[in-house]
Design a protein around this motif. Structure first.
Motif, PDB file in Angstrom:
ATOM      1  N   GLN A 200       0.853  -1.183   0.000  1.00  0.00           N
ATOM      2  CA  GLN A 200       0.000   0.000   0.000  1.00  0.00           C
ATOM      3  C   GLN A 200       0.891   1.236   0.000  1.00  0.00           C
ATOM      4  O   GLN A 200       1.807   1.349   0.814  1.00  0.00           O
ATOM      5  CB  GLN A 200      -0.911   0.023   1.237  1.00  0.00           C
ATOM      6  N   ILE A 201       0.625   2.146  -0.938  1.00  0.00           N
ATOM      7  CA  ILE A 201       1.390   3.393  -1.038  1.00  0.00           C
ATOM      8  C   ILE A 201       0.434   4.549  -0.782  1.00  0.00           C
ATOM      9  O   ILE A 201      -0.561   4.711  -1.482  1.00  0.00           O
ATOM     10  CB  ILE A 201       2.049   3.533  -2.419  1.00  0.00           C
ATOM     11  N   ASN A 202       0.769   5.328   0.212  1.00  0.00           N
ATOM     12  CA  ASN A 202      -0.087   6.407   0.696  1.00  0.00           C
ATOM     13  C   ASN A 202       0.642   7.736   0.501  1.00  0.00           C
ATOM     14  O   ASN A 202       1.723   7.941   1.066  1.00  0.00           O
ATOM     15  CB  ASN A 202      -0.304   6.181   2.195  1.00  0.00           C
TER      16      ASN A 202
ATOM     17  N   VAL B 200      -3.734  -4.807 -11.570  1.00  0.00           N
ATOM     18  CA  VAL B 200      -4.250  -5.220 -10.256  1.00  0.00           C
ATOM     19  C   VAL B 200      -3.861  -4.147  -9.236  1.00  0.00           C
ATOM     20  O   VAL B 200      -3.135  -4.383  -8.275  1.00  0.00           O
ATOM     21  CB  VAL B 200      -3.749  -6.617  -9.843  1.00  0.00           C
ATOM     22  N   GLU B 201      -4.356  -2.948  -9.496  1.00  0.00           N
ATOM     23  CA  GLU B 201      -4.024  -1.774  -8.689  1.00  0.00           C
ATOM     24  C   GLU B 201      -5.310  -0.998  -8.407  1.00  0.00           C
ATOM     25  O   GLU B 201      -6.056  -0.671  -9.333  1.00  0.00           O
ATOM     26  CB  GLU B 201      -3.027  -0.896  -9.447  1.00  0.00           C
ATOM     27  N   PHE B 202      -5.547  -0.722  -7.146  1.00  0.00           N
ATOM     28  CA  PHE B 202      -6.734   0.051  -6.770  1.00  0.00           C
ATOM     29  C   PHE B 202      -6.286   1.385  -6.194  1.00  0.00           C
ATOM     30  O   PHE B 202      -5.508   1.429  -5.240  1.00  0.00           O
ATOM     31  CB  PHE B 202      -7.574  -0.703  -5.748  1.00  0.00           C
ATOM     32  N   THR B 203      -6.779   2.485  -6.802  1.00  0.00           N
ATOM     33  CA  THR B 203      -6.383   3.830  -6.393  1.00  0.00           C
ATOM     34  C   THR B 203      -7.570   4.566  -5.789  1.00  0.00           C
ATOM     35  O   THR B 203      -8.644   4.622  -6.389  1.00  0.00           O
ATOM     36  CB  THR B 203      -5.835   4.634  -7.586  1.00  0.00           C
TER      37      THR B 203
ATOM     38  N   LYS C 228      -2.719   3.841  -3.119  1.00  0.00           N
ATOM     39  CA  LYS C 228      -2.677   2.749  -4.101  1.00  0.00           C
ATOM     40  C   LYS C 228      -2.436   1.430  -3.373  1.00  0.00           C
ATOM     41  O   LYS C 228      -1.592   1.348  -2.491  1.00  0.00           O
ATOM     42  CB  LYS C 228      -1.560   2.982  -5.134  1.00  0.00           C
ATOM     43  N   SER C 229      -3.183   0.395  -3.797  1.00  0.00           N
ATOM     44  CA  SER C 229      -3.104  -0.894  -3.114  1.00  0.00           C
ATOM     45  C   SER C 229      -2.875  -2.025  -4.109  1.00  0.00           C
ATOM     46  O   SER C 229      -3.426  -2.015  -5.220  1.00  0.00           O
ATOM     47  CB  SER C 229      -4.387  -1.157  -2.325  1.00  0.00           C
TER      48      SER C 229
ATOM     49  N   HIS D  64     -12.375   6.703  -7.263  1.00  0.00           N
ATOM     50  CA  HIS D  64     -11.717   5.399  -7.277  1.00  0.00           C
ATOM     51  C   HIS D  64     -11.370   4.998  -8.707  1.00  0.00           C
ATOM     52  O   HIS D  64     -12.159   5.229  -9.627  1.00  0.00           O
ATOM     53  CB  HIS D  64     -12.633   4.320  -6.686  1.00  0.00           C
ATOM     54  N   VAL D  65     -10.202   4.387  -8.870  1.00  0.00           N
ATOM     55  CA  VAL D  65      -9.806   3.828 -10.160  1.00  0.00           C
ATOM     56  C   VAL D  65      -9.349   2.386  -9.923  1.00  0.00           C
ATOM     57  O   VAL D  65      -8.379   2.150  -9.194  1.00  0.00           O
ATOM     58  CB  VAL D  65      -8.666   4.632 -10.826  1.00  0.00           C
TER      59      VAL D  65
END
Length: 637
Positions: free
Chosen positions: A431-433, A501-504, A452-453, A494-495
């Protein structure tokens, strides 16, 4: 001396009364040892399971179960229920309730048991039903004597012996007997017997194990699955029957062949119109992986998951043309349908049996009916691709924590093969915050955040893209940032990038009264958006191993803007911690006179450690929580 009939009757009556009184006396909770009551919500006084294999296609299971319930939490250990269906018949069912002194207070016959359909909301139709005891106690403790007899024509599933069934349940005596008068060849697997009071009374034709006087086990967090901690015994017969289909298998290759030929083969037929449509979908596409992805998305858009379990339907897939017509299916039906479509476009794939949800392996060394779910394997020349065919939203080739990192059984025309699904561990679960945070003069903050997860952190979040605005507000305020009072969500975007396989998540937020503002100081916590608040439970005498199941990495970078009229005199010192459990670091950087940067990285490493290491692990987590609550102060110019 001549004894008349009346005297004989009186002697027999007194003897029977004495025996009956002794039996009731034994059911009194007063006779349970102090040791068995310790840490227990209930006592399993006796669980006797007698399984008779009368033929390859006929078995009888008799059970006598006596449970003393000590308090309201112990009611869940009674387990006075039996499932039945077209293949399983309940021939005897009864229960008797005794009070604390062992006096009989109520009796239930078979017709007194509740009888309901054993299906959930996701099941369209099933022949499974369950009879269960519904008893409301008036006082504690009380004892339930439950007896049953069940006959079944399927011998593929022999009940597993778990003499220790659950936490906070003591076991006075558990007996497991398998009678095999026909001498059908069988295999057995025993696990975790060492250190437990288990005796083996088995003979050539009978299996007979007993466990006695086992004290209740207290639950501990961060340890192995319960099944890996307690003794269990599995039995599998080489010759068996399942729903009228007879089979023979002593290894996974033979089992896979039986399953393929009897349950899977010839269930992939599709209509000419569907075949033409599918071929048109991949027209001009040469890459086999891209073809598979197109087919997978077609299935996701066309079908939905509904469980169907009638007769052999628990293991045999619905035919592909039936799924194509009705647009629904269970895990087997949707997997089989996807495979049938891939067959049309020349992509080889295989049905795969797996234990889903709680991580558990198909036992590669013991062949038997195992697993509770089906997925699809595409060999792809050694670069396996795995498909979860029941999900309408899962990215192509992504399994998530539902079925990752475990041994599975792949069913091929040549037989069964054990493979392992990909693992999402440590830095895979990233996870990048990143946030820009503006500190406002009155103590509030406004912030723009991007999170981003990946890996299982993606799996934990991507579904929220379908939430309503109200649900999202509740999610962020309650589940994500509950420690931030007065949080207001201004904007959410949300993207979901399924290719990466990335959720933003992109959010604008405001938090009122975040800082404590006094005459000349401005005090606030630095970790605004990823604070660890929980500390693992403290145990005086840890009993079991420590397990970190997956591991993860969180990277946070926050840029703070200082309000006009204040200055940051000193930045906190950097922090760097590294040990066998993970790493934790904090770094502070002054950008200019009005802004500074906060960088944090926290990783946990997958692994199993001796129980003696738990204290150090807890200390590490406590240290993380301490630094995540670090404050700093601005002063007025």
């Amino acid at each position: 001396m001549k004894i008349n009939k009346l005297t004989i009757f009186l002697i027999v009556f007194m003897l029977c009364s004495t025996i009956f009184s002794q039996e009731e006396q034994n059911l009194s909770s007063l006779f349970i040892s102090k040791e068995l009551k310790e840490n227990a919500n209930a006592i399993l006084r006796l669980n006797e399971l007698v399984i008779t294999i009368e033929a390859v296609d006929q078995l009888t299971i008799k059970q006598k179960r006596i449970v003393t319930v000590l308090n309201k939490l112990g009611k869940g250990h009674i387990n006075a229920y039996k499932h039945y269906n077209n293949d399983t018949k309940i021939t005897r069912l009864s229960a008797i309730i005794y009070d604390a002194l062992g006096n009989k207070i109520k009796k239930y016959s078979k017709n007194d048991f509740q009888d309901v359909s054993a299906i959930d909301g996701g099941t369209l139709y099933s022949d499974s039903r369950v009879k269960f005891l519904e008893h409301t106690p008036t006082s504690y403790p009380y004892t339930v004597v439950f007896e049953s007899e069940v006959k079944n024509s399927s011998t593929a599933f022999i009940p597993i012996w778990f003499p220790i069934e659950d936490y906070y349940l003591s076991t006075e005596k558990s007996v497991y007997i398998v009678k095999n008068p026909q001498n059908i060849p069988f295999r057995k697997r025993q696990k975790n017997f060492d250190g437990f009071s288990i005796k083996n009374f088995s003979s050539d034709t009978n299996i007979n194990y007993t466990l006695t006087n086992q004290q209740a086990i207290k639950h501990e967090y961060y340890t192995l699955n319960f099944e890996e901690l307690v003794p269990n015994l599995s039995i599998s017969f080489n010759s068996f029957s399942y729903k009228g289909v007879k089979g023979y298998a002593k290894n996974w290759k033979e089992f896979g062949t039986w399953m393929y030929k009897n349950l899977i083969e010839r269930r992939n037929q599709l209509s000419p119109a569907t075949i033409a449509k599918v071929k048109d979908l991949v027209k001009g596409v040469n890459d086999p992986v891209k073809k598979a992805e197109i087919i997978y998305k077609f299935v996701q858009n066309k079908t939905r998951y509904i469980s169907v379990q009638v007769d052999i339907g628990g293991w045999e897939p619905i035919t592909a043309n039936k799924v194509d017509k009705v647009n629904y299916g269970d895990c087997k039906g949707l997997t089989n349908y996807t495979k049938a479509l891939l067959d049309v476009v020349g992509i080889i794939s295989h049905h795969t049996i797996v234990y889903a949800d709680n991580k558990k392996n198909i036992d590669s060394s013991f062949t038997s009916m195992q697993g509770n779910h089906m997925i699809l394997n595409i060999p792809n020349n050694g670069n396996d691709i795995w498909l979860e065919c029941t999900s309408q939203t899962m990215p192509f080739g992504f399994l998530g924590d539902f079925t990752d990192d475990r041994d599975v059984l792949v069913i091929t025309p040549e037989g069964g093969i054990i493979k392992r699904t990909p693992a999402y561990i440590n830095k895979d679960n990233l996870q990048i915050n990143k946030a820009t945070i503006k500190l406002l003069p009155e103590g509030s903050i406004s912030a723009q955040l991007e999170r981003k997860s990946y890996g299982t952190q993606y799996d934990d979040k991507y579904y929220i893209e379908n939430y309503t605005q109200k649900e999202l507000n509740k999610h962020y305020k309650t589940n994500v940032w509950s420690y931030n009072n007065n949080l207001e969500i201004k904007d959410i975007k949300h993207v979901n990038n399924k290719e990466k396989v990335e959720f933003t998540e992109s959010l604008n937020v405001k938090i009122e009264k975040f800082a404590t503002v006094r005459d000349s100081s401005y005090l606030f916590k630095l970790n605004v958006f990823n604070r660890v608040t929980g500390i693992p439970k403290k145990y005086r005498n840890r009993q079991r191993s420590l397990e970190i199941e997956r591991g993860f990495t969180d990277k946070d970078e926050f840029i703070f803007s200082i309000p006009q009229g204040y200055t940051l005199t000193n930045l906190p010192d950097d922090i760097n911690i590294t040990n066998k459990f993970g790493t934790y670091s904090l770094h502070f950087e002054k950008i200019d006179s009005t802004s500074f940067k906060y960088k944090r990285e926290f990783s946990l490493f997958k692994g199993v450690h001796p129980k003696e290491n738990y204290k150090d692990y807890r200390k590490f987590r406590k240290t993380v929580a301490k630094y995540d609550n670090l404050r700093t102060e601005l002063t007025k110019l």
